[in-house]
Design a protein around this motif. Structure first.
Motif, PDB file in Angstrom:
ATOM      1  N   ALA A 120       0.836  -1.206   0.000  1.00 14.71           N
ATOM      2  CA  ALA A 120       0.000   0.000   0.000  1.00 14.71           C
ATOM      3  C   ALA A 120       0.869   1.254   0.000  1.00 14.71           C
ATOM      4  N   ALA A 121       1.936   1.236   0.793  1.00 19.65           N
ATOM      5  CA  ALA A 121       2.841   2.387   0.826  1.00 19.65           C
ATOM      6  C   ALA A 121       3.546   2.563  -0.514  1.00 19.65           C
ATOM      7  N   GLY A 122       3.997   1.451  -1.098  1.00 20.65           N
ATOM      8  CA  GLY A 122       4.686   1.539  -2.380  1.00 20.65           C
ATOM      9  C   GLY A 122       3.789   2.073  -3.482  1.00 20.65           C
ATOM     10  N   GLN A 123       2.553   1.611  -3.527  1.00 23.14           N
ATOM     11  CA  GLN A 123       1.637   2.079  -4.562  1.00 23.14           C
ATOM     12  C   GLN A 123       1.235   3.536  -4.336  1.00 23.14           C
ATOM     13  N   THR A 124       1.095   3.931  -3.067  1.00 26.26           N
ATOM     14  CA  THR A 124       0.783   5.330  -2.778  1.00 26.26           C
ATOM     15  C   THR A 124       1.908   6.245  -3.238  1.00 26.26           C
ATOM     16  N   ILE A 125       3.138   5.864  -2.924  1.00 25.07           N
ATOM     17  CA  ILE A 125       4.289   6.665  -3.361  1.00 25.07           C
ATOM     18  C   ILE A 125       4.358   6.714  -4.883  1.00 25.07           C
ATOM     19  N   ARG A 126       4.094   5.576  -5.513  1.00 30.01           N
ATOM     20  CA  ARG A 126       4.129   5.518  -6.974  1.00 30.01           C
ATOM     21  C   ARG A 126       3.119   6.477  -7.591  1.00 30.01           C
ATOM     22  N   LEU A 127       1.904   6.489  -7.072  1.00 33.07           N
ATOM     23  CA  LEU A 127       0.874   7.375  -7.615  1.00 33.07           C
ATOM     24  C   LEU A 127       1.212   8.842  -7.374  1.00 33.07           C
ATOM     25  N   HIS A 128       1.743   9.152  -6.191  1.00 39.07           N
ATOM     26  CA  HIS A 128       2.108  10.540  -5.908  1.00 39.07           C
ATOM     27  C   HIS A 128       3.235  11.011  -6.828  1.00 39.07           C
ATOM     28  N   ARG A 129       4.195  10.156  -7.079  1.00 38.31           N
ATOM     29  CA  ARG A 129       5.302  10.552  -7.949  1.00 38.31           C
ATOM     30  C   ARG A 129       4.849  10.687  -9.395  1.00 38.31           C
ATOM     31  N   LEU A 130       3.968   9.798  -9.829  1.00 36.87           N
ATOM     32  CA  LEU A 130       3.425   9.939 -11.179  1.00 36.87           C
ATOM     33  C   LEU A 130       2.606  11.221 -11.305  1.00 36.87           C
ATOM     34  N   SER A 131       1.881  11.558 -10.237  1.00 34.13           N
ATOM     35  CA  SER A 131       1.019  12.741 -10.277  1.00 34.13           C
ATOM     36  C   SER A 131       1.812  14.038 -10.332  1.00 34.13           C
ATOM     37  N   SER A 132       3.074  14.008  -9.939  1.00 36.63           N
ATOM     38  CA  SER A 132       3.899  15.214  -9.977  1.00 36.63           C
ATOM     39  C   SER A 132       4.468  15.481 -11.368  1.00 36.63           C
ATOM     40  N   HIS A 133       4.276  14.547 -12.286  1.00 31.99           N
ATOM     41  CA  HIS A 133       4.777  14.714 -13.648  1.00 31.99           C
ATOM     42  C   HIS A 133       3.885  15.674 -14.429  1.00 31.99           C
ATOM     43  N   ARG A 134       4.464  16.332 -15.421  1.00 33.96           N
ATOM     44  CA  ARG A 134       3.687  17.274 -16.229  1.00 33.96           C
ATOM     45  C   ARG A 134       2.550  16.569 -16.958  1.00 33.96           C
ATOM     46  N   ASP A 135       2.824  15.384 -17.481  1.00 38.25           N
ATOM     47  CA  ASP A 135       1.798  14.586 -18.156  1.00 38.25           C
ATOM     48  C   ASP A 135       1.401  13.414 -17.260  1.00 38.25           C
ATOM     49  N   ALA A 136       0.957  13.744 -16.057  1.00 35.79           N
ATOM     50  CA  ALA A 136       0.703  12.709 -15.050  1.00 35.79           C
ATOM     51  C   ALA A 136      -0.393  11.742 -15.475  1.00 35.79           C
TER      52      ALA A 136
END
Length: 222
Positions: A100-116
């Protein structure tokens, strides 16, 4: 019917998980795809947060089993199957927290991208953008569908291990008894626990049945 019901609750690899991903991958226009992707991301983050909290609570319960009152005769140590079941539950609960922590971090990092949002859709499509031959619709990656369910699956298996361990513990206190004097306090505890547990399990499954909604029956209500 039965297979679809069993796969639509906690594990949910069919309608409640596969459907939304397929919809966001195949929406008519870019704006609709972005809206559905953002909605899926926000709901998934909330789900992962909830699962992580519950898994942490379950881990705390399992790690405290060593301090539970001893019900075995003469304060004997619990049998090895009981300890094994609880230790398995601990590792499964920890894996639920970790995934759960890994997937949460993954989504947050993807969301910080310009083309998230396109990046999230690309990830959910299995990194290959496979399409169904019949309709040319993008097919969600099977590995992705199950991967995003791993925290819930680990949590469910951890709960199962804890319940199994509790059943074995309460009944192990009656193994030493002879038939003529079987009905002592330990037997009463075991029987009462079993009745309450089975009633609770029946109510749980009844609730799951009431929450089951076949995906092919939704359109008729619109």
């Amino acid at each position: 019917m039965v297979i679809h019901f069993l796969s639509s609750g906690i594990f949910a690899p069919d309608a409640t998980t596969y459907g939304p991903i397929e919809m966001l991958l195949n929406a008519e226009d870019r704006e609709e795809r972005d809206r559905l992707t953002e909605k899926w991301r926000d709901n998934k983050l909330s789900e992962l947060n909830f699962v992580g909290i519950v898994a942490a609570l379950l881990t705390g319960c399992l790690t405290s089993t060593g301090s539970w009152p001893r019900i075995l005769p003469n304060g004997a140590e619990s049998p090895w199957p009981v300890r094994t079941s609880w230790y398995c539950g601990i590792i499964l609960s920890l894996m639920s927290i970790l995934t759960a922590a890994g997937q949460t971090i993954r989504l947050h990092r993807l969301s910080s991208h310009r083309d998230a949002l396109p990046h999230i859709r690309h990830l959910l499509s299995g990194l290959k953008g496979r399409r169904k031959r019949s309709s040319r619709r993008i097919k969600p990656g099977r590995a992705q569908v199950y991967t995003w369910q791993l925290p819930v699956m680990f949590l469910a298996m951890g709960v199962l291990c804890m319940v199994i361990g509790m059943f074995m513990l309460v009944w192990s206190a009656t193994w030493h008894l002879h038939k003529q004097n079987w009905w002592d306090e330990n037997a009463k505890v075991a029987v009462t626990f079993t009745i309450v547990a089975f009633c609770s399990i029946l109510v749980f499954f009844a609730g799951e049945v009431s929450l089951y909604s076949p995906s092919n029956g939704v359109d008729s209500l619109d």
